[in-house]
Design a protein around this motif. Structure first.
Motif, mmCIF file in Angstrom:
data_model
loop_
_atom_site.group_PDB
_atom_site.id
_atom_site.type_symbol
_atom_site.label_atom_id
_atom_site.label_comp_id
_atom_site.label_asym_id
_atom_site.label_seq_id
_atom_site.Cartn_x
_atom_site.Cartn_y
_atom_site.Cartn_z
ATOM 1 N N MET A 194 95.461 44.737 54.550
ATOM 2 C CA MET A 194 95.688 43.458 53.910
ATOM 3 C C MET A 194 94.762 43.363 52.699
ATOM 4 O O MET A 194 93.569 43.563 52.799
ATOM 5 C CB MET A 194 95.394 42.335 54.903
ATOM 6 C CG MET A 194 95.439 40.961 54.273
ATOM 7 S SD MET A 194 95.062 39.673 55.471
ATOM 8 C CE MET A 194 96.638 39.505 56.235
ATOM 9 N N ASN A 195 95.309 43.047 51.540
ATOM 10 C CA ASN A 195 94.532 42.945 50.313
ATOM 11 C C ASN A 195 94.714 41.553 49.709
ATOM 12 O O ASN A 195 95.791 41.235 49.201
ATOM 13 C CB ASN A 195 94.979 44.024 49.327
ATOM 14 C CG ASN A 195 94.155 44.033 48.065
ATOM 15 O OD1 ASN A 195 93.377 43.124 47.813
ATOM 16 N ND2 ASN A 195 94.327 45.063 47.271
ATOM 17 N N PRO A 196 93.672 40.707 49.740
ATOM 18 C CA PRO A 196 93.811 39.340 49.222
ATOM 19 C C PRO A 196 93.924 39.284 47.704
ATOM 20 O O PRO A 196 94.158 38.237 47.131
ATOM 21 C CB PRO A 196 92.537 38.647 49.707
ATOM 22 C CG PRO A 196 91.559 39.740 49.891
ATOM 23 C CD PRO A 196 92.348 40.948 50.290
ATOM 24 N N GLU B 223 86.828 35.448 60.899
ATOM 25 C CA GLU B 223 88.142 34.985 61.357
ATOM 26 C C GLU B 223 88.021 34.117 62.604
ATOM 27 O O GLU B 223 88.877 33.280 62.863
ATOM 28 C CB GLU B 223 89.056 36.185 61.641
ATOM 29 C CG GLU B 223 89.431 36.958 60.399
ATOM 30 C CD GLU B 223 90.187 38.234 60.711
ATOM 31 O OE1 GLU B 223 91.320 38.359 60.228
ATOM 32 O OE2 GLU B 223 89.630 39.093 61.431
ATOM 33 N N THR C 259 86.634 45.471 51.551
ATOM 34 C CA THR C 259 87.698 45.765 52.513
ATOM 35 C C THR C 259 87.629 44.846 53.736
ATOM 36 O O THR C 259 88.600 44.749 54.481
ATOM 37 C CB THR C 259 87.629 47.232 52.978
ATOM 38 O OG1 THR C 259 86.315 47.490 53.495
ATOM 39 C CG2 THR C 259 87.916 48.175 51.821
ATOM 40 N N ARG D 89 89.523 39.090 54.400
ATOM 41 C CA ARG D 89 90.885 38.862 54.876
ATOM 42 C C ARG D 89 91.621 37.827 54.034
ATOM 43 O O ARG D 89 92.788 37.975 53.734
ATOM 44 C CB ARG D 89 90.878 38.424 56.345
ATOM 45 C CG ARG D 89 90.445 39.526 57.261
ATOM 46 C CD ARG D 89 91.441 40.680 57.165
ATOM 47 N NE ARG D 89 90.997 41.825 57.920
ATOM 48 C CZ ARG D 89 90.739 43.010 57.388
ATOM 49 N NH1 ARG D 89 90.839 43.209 56.106
ATOM 50 N NH2 ARG D 89 90.367 44.005 58.140
ATOM 51 N N ARG D 90 90.928 36.736 53.671
ATOM 52 C CA ARG D 90 91.547 35.672 52.866
ATOM 53 C C ARG D 90 90.491 35.043 51.971
ATOM 54 O O ARG D 90 89.327 34.991 52.327
ATOM 55 C CB ARG D 90 92.131 34.577 53.772
ATOM 56 C CG ARG D 90 93.308 35.009 54.585
ATOM 57 C CD ARG D 90 93.910 33.855 55.379
ATOM 58 N NE ARG D 90 92.988 33.099 56.207
ATOM 59 C CZ ARG D 90 92.521 33.479 57.393
ATOM 60 N NH1 ARG D 90 92.891 34.628 57.902
ATOM 61 N NH2 ARG D 90 91.719 32.697 58.091
ATOM 62 N N THR E 149 86.458 39.795 58.370
ATOM 63 C CA THR E 149 86.771 40.212 59.731
ATOM 64 C C THR E 149 85.699 39.699 60.701
ATOM 65 O O THR E 149 84.540 39.529 60.322
ATOM 66 C CB THR E 149 86.844 41.749 59.855
ATOM 67 O OG1 THR E 149 85.567 42.292 59.543
ATOM 68 C CG2 THR E 149 87.909 42.333 58.950
#
Length: 129
Positions: free
Chosen positions: A1-3, A24, A86, A89-90, A98
């Motif tokens: 996943m790449n924001p 998260e 990396t 997440r958002r 993470t």
């Protein structure tokens, strides 16, 4: 996943610096105090978010930066904590990373403030519920 997929040009000062970092699972990590950058093909690439008073001191410089370096030594004896890009997440009003990275990254200054100042305010334990 790449924001970053659909963002185009990004103002790093507005998008990342001084933003709250949480996991998260809701674990509070701290704030983005500085960025670790490198160059690649003439472009700047953000490698990591840096957390800790020493990172903020380096960013500010001058007398205030020297004061923060001195204060930071009271919280930590190592370099600022590094959160790799990396792990993001958002990007919302807060930066969500993470759960594993959030639990492994601590901000001694945030912990100290939580225990010594915020925790002593009546009702502070119920404020976010």
């Amino acid at each position: 996943m790449n924001p970053w997929t659909d963002l185009g040009l990004v103002d790093l000062g507005d998008t990342l610096l001084d933003r709250q970092i949480i996991g998260e699972d809701g674990t509070v990590v701290g704030k983005v105090d500085d960025l670790e950058l490198r160059t690649e093909d003439g472009r700047w690439i953000v490698d990591a978010l840096l957390v800790g008073p020493e990172a903020l001191a380096d960013r500010l410089g001058g007398p205030i930066g020297r004061l923060l370096h001195h204060v930071g030594r009271g919280f930590r004896t190592q370099a600022p904590q590094r959160i790799p890009m990396t792990a993001i997440r958002r990007i919302e009003p807060t930066i969500v990373v993470t759960t594993a990275v959030a639990q492994a990254t601590t901000s001694p200054s945030e912990d100290w403030l939580r225990r010594r100042v915020i925790g002593r305010i009546p009702g502070a334990g119920r404020a976010s519920r």
